[in-house]
Design a protein around this motif. Structure first.
Motif, PDB file in Angstrom:
ATOM      1  N   ALA A 287       3.993 -16.805  12.339  1.00 30.20           N
ATOM      2  CA  ALA A 287       4.122 -16.743  10.885  1.00 30.20           C
ATOM      3  C   ALA A 287       4.729 -15.412  10.435  1.00 30.20           C
ATOM      4  O   ALA A 287       4.782 -14.443  11.191  1.00 30.20           O
ATOM      5  N   PRO A 288       5.187 -15.350   9.190  1.00 29.13           N
ATOM      6  CA  PRO A 288       5.644 -14.067   8.638  1.00 29.13           C
ATOM      7  C   PRO A 288       4.451 -13.141   8.387  1.00 29.13           C
ATOM      8  O   PRO A 288       3.330 -13.601   8.187  1.00 29.13           O
ATOM      9  N   VAL A 289       4.713 -11.848   8.410  1.00 24.16           N
ATOM     10  CA  VAL A 289       3.666 -10.843   8.164  1.00 24.16           C
ATOM     11  C   VAL A 289       4.219  -9.827   7.163  1.00 24.16           C
ATOM     12  O   VAL A 289       5.200  -9.141   7.447  1.00 24.16           O
ATOM     13  N   ILE A 290       3.599  -9.736   6.007  1.00 25.74           N
ATOM     14  CA  ILE A 290       4.058  -8.807   4.979  1.00 25.74           C
ATOM     15  C   ILE A 290       3.448  -7.423   5.184  1.00 25.74           C
ATOM     16  O   ILE A 290       2.252  -7.296   5.469  1.00 25.74           O
ATOM     17  N   GLU A 291       4.258  -6.409   5.093  1.00 22.97           N
ATOM     18  CA  GLU A 291       3.801  -5.016   5.197  1.00 22.97           C
ATOM     19  C   GLU A 291       4.421  -4.208   4.053  1.00 22.97           C
ATOM     20  O   GLU A 291       5.592  -4.383   3.724  1.00 22.97           O
ATOM     21  N   ILE A 292       3.619  -3.325   3.453  1.00 20.03           N
ATOM     22  CA  ILE A 292       4.082  -2.440   2.377  1.00 20.03           C
ATOM     23  C   ILE A 292       3.937  -1.015   2.866  1.00 20.03           C
ATOM     24  O   ILE A 292       2.912  -0.649   3.465  1.00 20.03           O
ATOM     25  N   ASP A 293       4.956  -0.194   2.625  1.00 16.78           N
ATOM     26  CA  ASP A 293       4.903   1.186   3.121  1.00 16.78           C
ATOM     27  C   ASP A 293       3.714   1.952   2.554  1.00 16.78           C
ATOM     28  O   ASP A 293       3.052   2.707   3.251  1.00 16.78           O
ATOM     29  N   ASP A 294       3.437   1.762   1.267  1.00 24.01           N
ATOM     30  CA  ASP A 294       2.294   2.417   0.619  1.00 24.01           C
ATOM     31  C   ASP A 294       1.888   1.556  -0.569  1.00 24.01           C
ATOM     32  O   ASP A 294       2.662   1.399  -1.509  1.00 24.01           O
ATOM     33  N   ARG A 295       0.689   1.014  -0.517  1.00 23.07           N
ATOM     34  CA  ARG A 295       0.274   0.070  -1.551  1.00 23.07           C
ATOM     35  C   ARG A 295      -0.266   0.753  -2.805  1.00 23.07           C
ATOM     36  O   ARG A 295      -0.534   0.100  -3.805  1.00 23.07           O
ATOM     37  N   VAL A 296      -0.424   2.067  -2.767  1.00 27.03           N
ATOM     38  CA  VAL A 296      -0.914   2.810  -3.926  1.00 27.03           C
ATOM     39  C   VAL A 296       0.031   3.967  -4.212  1.00 27.03           C
ATOM     40  O   VAL A 296       0.353   4.750  -3.317  1.00 27.03           O
ATOM     41  N   PHE A 297       0.489   4.067  -5.467  1.00 25.45           N
ATOM     42  CA  PHE A 297       1.346   5.177  -5.881  1.00 25.45           C
ATOM     43  C   PHE A 297       0.698   5.912  -7.045  1.00 25.45           C
ATOM     44  O   PHE A 297       0.409   5.313  -8.083  1.00 25.45           O
ATOM     45  N   ASP A 298       0.460   7.204  -6.857  1.00 27.85           N
ATOM     46  CA  ASP A 298      -0.112   8.043  -7.904  1.00 27.85           C
ATOM     47  C   ASP A 298       1.015   8.877  -8.507  1.00 27.85           C
ATOM     48  O   ASP A 298       1.592   9.734  -7.830  1.00 27.85           O
ATOM     49  N   PHE A 299       1.322   8.594  -9.792  1.00 24.74           N
ATOM     50  CA  PHE A 299       2.432   9.318 -10.430  1.00 24.74           C
ATOM     51  C   PHE A 299       1.995  10.645 -11.043  1.00 24.74           C
ATOM     52  O   PHE A 299       2.780  11.317 -11.727  1.00 24.74           O
TER      53      PHE A 299
ATOM     54  N   VAL B 166      10.634  -2.640  -7.331  1.00 25.39           N
ATOM     55  CA  VAL B 166      10.559  -1.452  -8.187  1.00 25.39           C
ATOM     56  C   VAL B 166       9.612  -1.730  -9.354  1.00 25.39           C
ATOM     57  O   VAL B 166       9.781  -2.704 -10.097  1.00 25.39           O
ATOM     58  N   ALA B 167       8.609  -0.874  -9.498  1.00 19.00           N
ATOM     59  CA  ALA B 167       7.655  -0.980 -10.607  1.00 19.00           C
ATOM     60  C   ALA B 167       7.928   0.147 -11.586  1.00 19.00           C
ATOM     61  O   ALA B 167       8.021   1.320 -11.193  1.00 19.00           O
ATOM     62  N   ILE B 168       8.059  -0.194 -12.860  1.00 17.41           N
ATOM     63  CA  ILE B 168       8.323   0.804 -13.901  1.00 17.41           C
ATOM     64  C   ILE B 168       7.147   0.818 -14.867  1.00 17.41           C
ATOM     65  O   ILE B 168       6.789  -0.213 -15.445  1.00 17.41           O
TER      66      ILE B 168
ATOM     67  N   ARG C 170      -6.583   8.382 -18.133  1.00 15.65           N
ATOM     68  CA  ARG C 170      -6.364   7.853 -16.788  1.00 15.65           C
ATOM     69  C   ARG C 170      -5.876   6.419 -16.858  1.00 15.65           C
ATOM     70  O   ARG C 170      -6.419   5.594 -17.596  1.00 15.65           O
ATOM     71  N   GLN C 171      -4.835   6.109 -16.060  1.00 22.50           N
ATOM     72  CA  GLN C 171      -4.229   4.790 -16.075  1.00 22.50           C
ATOM     73  C   GLN C 171      -4.260   4.171 -14.676  1.00 22.50           C
ATOM     74  O   GLN C 171      -4.024   4.850 -13.678  1.00 22.50           O
ATOM     75  N   ASN C 172      -4.556   2.884 -14.636  1.00 16.44           N
ATOM     76  CA  ASN C 172      -4.528   2.124 -13.385  1.00 16.44           C
ATOM     77  C   ASN C 172      -3.848   0.783 -13.654  1.00 16.44           C
ATOM     78  O   ASN C 172      -4.399  -0.055 -14.365  1.00 16.44           O
ATOM     79  N   LYS C 173      -2.676   0.601 -13.096  1.00 21.28           N
ATOM     80  CA  LYS C 173      -1.908  -0.623 -13.286  1.00 21.28           C
ATOM     81  C   LYS C 173      -1.642  -1.268 -11.930  1.00 21.28           C
ATOM     82  O   LYS C 173      -1.715  -0.612 -10.890  1.00 21.28           O
TER      83      LYS C 173
ATOM     84  N   ARG D 113      -2.202 -12.887   4.220  1.00 22.31           N
ATOM     85  CA  ARG D 113      -2.213 -12.113   2.976  1.00 22.31           C
ATOM     86  C   ARG D 113      -1.217 -12.718   1.998  1.00 22.31           C
ATOM     87  O   ARG D 113      -0.199 -12.115   1.682  1.00 22.31           O
ATOM     88  N   SER D 114      -1.543 -13.916   1.538  1.00 20.13           N
ATOM     89  CA  SER D 114      -0.630 -14.595   0.617  1.00 20.13           C
ATOM     90  C   SER D 114      -0.628 -13.948  -0.767  1.00 20.13           C
ATOM     91  O   SER D 114       0.309 -14.133  -1.545  1.00 20.13           O
ATOM     92  N   THR D 115      -1.703 -13.194  -1.073  1.00 23.17           N
ATOM     93  CA  THR D 115      -1.777 -12.438  -2.322  1.00 23.17           C
ATOM     94  C   THR D 115      -2.021 -10.984  -1.981  1.00 23.17           C
ATOM     95  O   THR D 115      -2.993 -10.649  -1.302  1.00 23.17           O
ATOM     96  N   LEU D 116      -1.135 -10.116  -2.445  1.00 22.91           N
ATOM     97  CA  LEU D 116      -1.234  -8.689  -2.117  1.00 22.91           C
ATOM     98  C   LEU D 116      -1.142  -7.879  -3.406  1.00 22.91           C
ATOM     99  O   LEU D 116      -0.273  -8.125  -4.246  1.00 22.91           O
ATOM    100  N   LEU D 117      -2.033  -6.902  -3.543  1.00 22.20           N
ATOM    101  CA  LEU D 117      -2.093  -6.107  -4.771  1.00 22.20           C
ATOM    102  C   LEU D 117      -1.569  -4.700  -4.522  1.00 22.20           C
ATOM    103  O   LEU D 117      -2.010  -4.010  -3.599  1.00 22.20           O
ATOM    104  N   LEU D 118      -0.623  -4.264  -5.360  1.00 23.68           N
ATOM    105  CA  LEU D 118      -0.110  -2.899  -5.341  1.00 23.68           C
ATOM    106  C   LEU D 118      -0.628  -2.175  -6.589  1.00 23.68           C
ATOM    107  O   LEU D 118      -0.810  -2.810  -7.628  1.00 23.68           O
ATOM    108  N   ARG D 119      -0.808  -0.873  -6.475  1.00 31.59           N
ATOM    109  CA  ARG D 119      -1.387  -0.129  -7.604  1.00 31.59           C
ATOM    110  C   ARG D 119      -0.561   1.102  -7.966  1.00 31.59           C
ATOM    111  O   ARG D 119      -0.035   1.777  -7.071  1.00 31.59           O
TER     112      ARG D 119
END
Length: 359
Positions: free
Chosen positions: A256-268, A321-323, A332-335, A346-352
């Motif tokens: 099966a396919p395997v999804i990978e994200i370099d960094d699932r959390v970004f603190d601006f 790209v998330a804007i 404090r903001q969390n989106k 991991r059919s549903t993946l959450l990025l923050r």
């Protein structure tokens, strides 16, 4: 010298015994009380646990704590002198708590036994349910068991049916029709006209293939009664559309396919109100089959730009790209950004995205 040592040892033992005897002692007449059977609508019940200070010093109850909020304790606040009595009172509220109960009351003292556990037990007999209890949601002349149809999890090609019961509490017949029904939903009333005091049901059929969406989705439907439409008489219909991989073989999972994200959390970090910040999440397919990005959805205050490609071959990558727009925001903001894919694990993946907005 031996006599001196013997005298000292005996004196020390005597002092310890004397010291122990001097401590206060909370001697309870009982530590467990059974209320027996009580009615749910019969109101609160109370029992007072009585104790006697059988020690030689005043006994102080520092605190009393119950195991749940349904038990309210009271106790003797003043020091209880030797030979005198005090109490710990437990009040139990049976409302909305049918069935057996076994609650503990922790008593903290300065006595020989610093922590004493008391218990109240019994059985709450359920009250007879009213129409309002059974059908809590009122909509004009009818009452419903809920204002929400939940189809929970549904396969993207499946058709599923659910029912919702209601009752006519008015003195007149009520004909129920439906407004704002989308193509993927079919609703019908059984019977179409509900007589006074009669029960009926709304039958809803959900066709996920027609909906053609992914993840958690909600639709709003309006009830028209005897030809009149009131926007407050609204039903919400929700479903979580995702593939069922529970029957896949080990071989299918391995290929099966395997999804990978370099960094699932970004603190601006910290930005000024009104500024925008963007971040590119790198999505890579680490599996052996094509990774399909079904849907990308952003939370309020954040916009996710669709990736350049939605089909990613093994070993390939793309950007999401998330804007974030901080206009009108502060503190404090969390989106979040949710990715729906065909990765069976991991059919549903959450990025923050998180950070602080200052004025």
């Amino acid at each position: 010298m031996n006599r001196v040592y013997l005298f000292l040892i005996v004196s020390m033992i005597g002092m310890q015994v004397f010291s122990q005897a001097k401590k206060p002692v909370a001697d309870f007449e009982e530590k467990v009380f059974d209320f027996g059977e009580i009615k749910e609508d019969g109101g609160k019940v109370t029992h007072s646990f009585t104790f006697k200070n059988t020690g030689d010093q005043p006994l102080i109850i520092h605190n009393v704590r119950a195991s749940c909020g349904c038990t309210s304790p009271e106790w003797t606040r003043q020091p209880v002198q030797p030979g005198k009595t005090g109490f710990v009172k437990a009040t139990f509220d049976p409302r909305n708590r049918p069935g057996n109960f076994n609650k503990s009351i922790m008593v903290y003292t300065n006595g020989q036994e610093s922590t004493i556990v008391l218990r109240i037990t019994g059985k709450v007999l359920p009250r007879e349910k009213t129409i309002e209890d059974i059908y809590p949601r009122a909509m004009g002349p009818v009452r419903l068991k809920s204002a929400h149809f939940s189809f929970t999890r549904i396969d993207p090609k499946a058709v599923k049916t659910e029912e919702l019961e209601l009752i006519n509490t008015s003195d007149n017949p009520v004909k129920i029709e439906f407004e704002n029904v989308p193509k993927h939903l079919q609703l019908k009333m059984e019977p179409e006209t509900v007589k006074p005091g009669q029960k009926g049901k709304i039958v809803a059929t959900y066709d996920a293939s027609v909906k053609n969406d992914w993840g958690f989705v909600v639709d709003q439907i309006y009830l028209k009664m005897n030809g009149e439409l009131n926007r407050q008489n609204r039903l919400s219909i929700s479903a979580t559309i995702e593939e069922d991989y529970s029957k896949w073989t080990e071989e299918q999972m391995a290929n099966a396919p395997v999804i990978e994200i370099d960094d699932r959390v970004f603190d601006f970090g910290e930005i000024k109100q009104g500024e925008k910040v963007s971040h590119a999440f790198i999505v890579t397919n680490k599996g052996k089959a094509n990774l399909i990005l079904r849907k990308v959805r952003a939370s309020c205050g954040c916009t996710a730009i669709q990736p350049d490609k939605t089909v990613i071959g093994p070993g390939e990558s793309t950007k999401i790209v998330a804007i974030y727009n901080s206009a009108g925001m502060s503190g404090r903001q969390n989106k979040s950004v949710t990715i729906y894919s065909n990765d069976p694990k991991r059919s549903t993946l959450l990025l923050r995205l998180s950070g602080t907005v200052v004025k």
